[in-house]
Design a protein around this motif. Structure first.
Motif, PDB file in Angstrom:
ATOM      1  N   LEU A 129       0.129  -3.434   7.282  1.00  0.00           N
ATOM      2  CA  LEU A 129      -0.772  -2.322   6.992  1.00  0.00           C
ATOM      3  C   LEU A 129      -1.906  -2.365   8.006  1.00  0.00           C
ATOM      4  CD1 LEU A 129      -1.419   0.003   4.994  1.00  0.00           C
ATOM      5  CD2 LEU A 129      -2.830  -1.641   3.737  1.00  0.00           C
ATOM      6  N   GLU A 130      -2.027  -1.301   8.790  1.00  0.00           N
ATOM      7  CA  GLU A 130      -2.978  -1.277   9.897  1.00  0.00           C
ATOM      8  C   GLU A 130      -3.895  -0.063   9.809  1.00  0.00           C
ATOM      9  OE1 GLU A 130      -3.181  -3.790  11.729  1.00  0.00           O
ATOM     10  OE2 GLU A 130      -1.232  -4.789  11.502  1.00  0.00           O
ATOM     11  N   PRO A 131      -4.959  -0.029  10.639  1.00  0.00           N
ATOM     12  CA  PRO A 131      -5.781   1.182  10.719  1.00  0.00           C
ATOM     13  C   PRO A 131      -4.943   2.377  11.154  1.00  0.00           C
ATOM     14  CG  PRO A 131      -6.853  -0.675  11.808  1.00  0.00           C
ATOM     15  CD  PRO A 131      -5.472  -1.123  11.477  1.00  0.00           C
ATOM     16  N   LYS A 132      -5.400   3.558  10.848  1.00  0.00           N
ATOM     17  CA  LYS A 132      -4.680   4.780  11.178  1.00  0.00           C
ATOM     18  C   LYS A 132      -4.264   4.785  12.651  1.00  0.00           C
ATOM     19  CE  LYS A 132      -3.187   8.853   9.835  1.00  0.00           C
ATOM     20  NZ  LYS A 132      -2.230   9.008   8.733  1.00  0.00           N
ATOM     21  N   GLY A 133      -2.965   5.035  12.897  1.00  0.00           N
ATOM     22  CA  GLY A 133      -2.462   5.066  14.259  1.00  0.00           C
ATOM     23  C   GLY A 133      -1.918   3.750  14.752  1.00  0.00           C
ATOM     24  N   GLY A 134      -2.106   2.661  13.998  1.00  0.00           N
ATOM     25  CA  GLY A 134      -1.558   1.369  14.393  1.00  0.00           C
ATOM     26  C   GLY A 134      -2.431   0.630  15.380  1.00  0.00           C
ATOM     27  N   VAL A 135      -1.933  -0.540  15.790  1.00  0.00           N
ATOM     28  CA  VAL A 135      -2.676  -1.397  16.718  1.00  0.00           C
ATOM     29  C   VAL A 135      -1.786  -1.723  17.912  1.00  0.00           C
ATOM     30  CG1 VAL A 135      -4.085  -2.407  14.896  1.00  0.00           C
ATOM     31  CG2 VAL A 135      -1.901  -3.472  15.480  1.00  0.00           C
ATOM     32  N   PRO A 136      -2.361  -2.133  19.044  1.00  0.00           N
ATOM     33  CA  PRO A 136      -1.550  -2.490  20.213  1.00  0.00           C
ATOM     34  C   PRO A 136      -0.600  -3.640  19.917  1.00  0.00           C
ATOM     35  CG  PRO A 136      -3.854  -2.208  20.818  1.00  0.00           C
ATOM     36  CD  PRO A 136      -3.803  -2.190  19.317  1.00  0.00           C
ATOM     37  N   SER A 137       0.575  -3.583  20.522  1.00  0.00           N
ATOM     38  CA  SER A 137       1.582  -4.604  20.273  1.00  0.00           C
ATOM     39  C   SER A 137       1.126  -5.984  20.713  1.00  0.00           C
ATOM     40  CB  SER A 137       2.884  -4.234  20.993  1.00  0.00           C
ATOM     41  OG  SER A 137       3.882  -5.207  20.777  1.00  0.00           O
ATOM     42  N   ALA A 138       0.390  -6.051  21.825  1.00  0.00           N
ATOM     43  CA  ALA A 138       0.029  -7.348  22.402  1.00  0.00           C
ATOM     44  C   ALA A 138      -0.773  -8.213  21.439  1.00  0.00           C
ATOM     45  CB  ALA A 138      -0.756  -7.143  23.698  1.00  0.00           C
TER      46      ALA A 138
END
Length: 252
Positions: free
Chosen positions: A225-234
């Motif tokens: 569960l992440e902030p809206k739009g997701g987070v960078p893969s790295a």
């Protein structure tokens, strides 16, 4: 019985379960296996999705009252049979558990349910004006499948990979819904490596993500569960990991 060693029987039983023709002890044994074995659970969910798609093609029809009467009679009859079976089980000593392959293969209810599944699938296909053979030929190939569950083993997401279309197909099978300010993000979990993002999910019941086979050649998947739009893969997941499960390769 190890259903994984009998893929054709597994498919028939999964179809029968989705159609409702697998009944009584055979249905309970199949559901027990589905809870214990991820491939069996995945096969059941795949067939539920297939049949749900077929019903969407049919215009709604109000059933005749006699249909409901027949359903009620069938339910009453099955409950009566179950009550008699429980009485017999209580009165008869158990000499050997039904755990061998022979016991499963000799189960008349199991084979009746599997045979009925094949027949009813064909009837449904004709009823909605489809060519079953053509539908099976054109059906998405499934090379990898995963059932992602929470910490209480409640299934939430069915994930399949279609190598022909190079797509991951995700279907929500649980009740979880993220808030409007949050997004679910899918991660591949390579052995000994950092999690790798496979995409951010919207709130649709089904979703397709572009992917290659190298992307999904991993032992497990997870959803955070992440902030809206997701987070960078790295950086890997920053929020809680809600669902996870092994990714199983199927024989095409």
């Amino acid at each position: 019985m190890n259903l994984l060693a009998h893929p054709e029987l597994l498919e028939l039983l999964a179809a029968s379960h989705a159609l409702g023709t697998l009944r009584g002890g055979a249905r309970r044994r199949f559901e027990t296996l589905a809870r214990e074995q991820a491939p069996v659970r995945a096969a059941a969910l795949v067939w539920q999705g297939r049949l749900a798609g077929m019903t969407e093609l049919q215009q709604p029809v109000t059933p005749d009252p006699a249909v409901w009467t027949r359903i009620r009679n069938l339910i009453d009859a099955e409950q009566a049979q179950q009550a008699l079976a429980r009485q017999r089980d209580a009165a008869t000593p158990i000499t050997a558990p039904l755990t061998t392959t022979g016991g499963w293969l000799r189960s008349l209810a199991l084979w009746r349910g599997a045979a009925a599944a094949g027949a009813l699938v064909a009837v449904l296909a004709v009823g909605v004006g489809l060519n079953l053979r053509e539908q099976l030929i054109n059906a998405p190939a499934v090379q990898y499948v995963a059932v992602l569950s929470d910490d209480k083993a409640a299934a939430s997401m069915l994930v399949t990979f279609d190598p022909k279309k190079k797509q991951l197909v995700l279907q929500r099978v649980g009740t979880f819904r993220e808030g409007t300010d949050k997004s679910l993000q899918l991660w591949a979990l390579p052995p000994g490596g950092a999690p790798r993002s496979l995409g951010v999910l919207d709130n649709a019941p089904a979703l397709r993500l572009a992917a290659s086979e190298s992307d999904v050649r991993v032992p497990a998947l997870a959803i955070s569960l992440e902030p809206k739009g997701g987070v960078p893969s790295a950086g890997g997941p920053t929020g809680p990991v809600l669902f996870h499960g092994p990714l199983i390769e199927k024989t095409l």
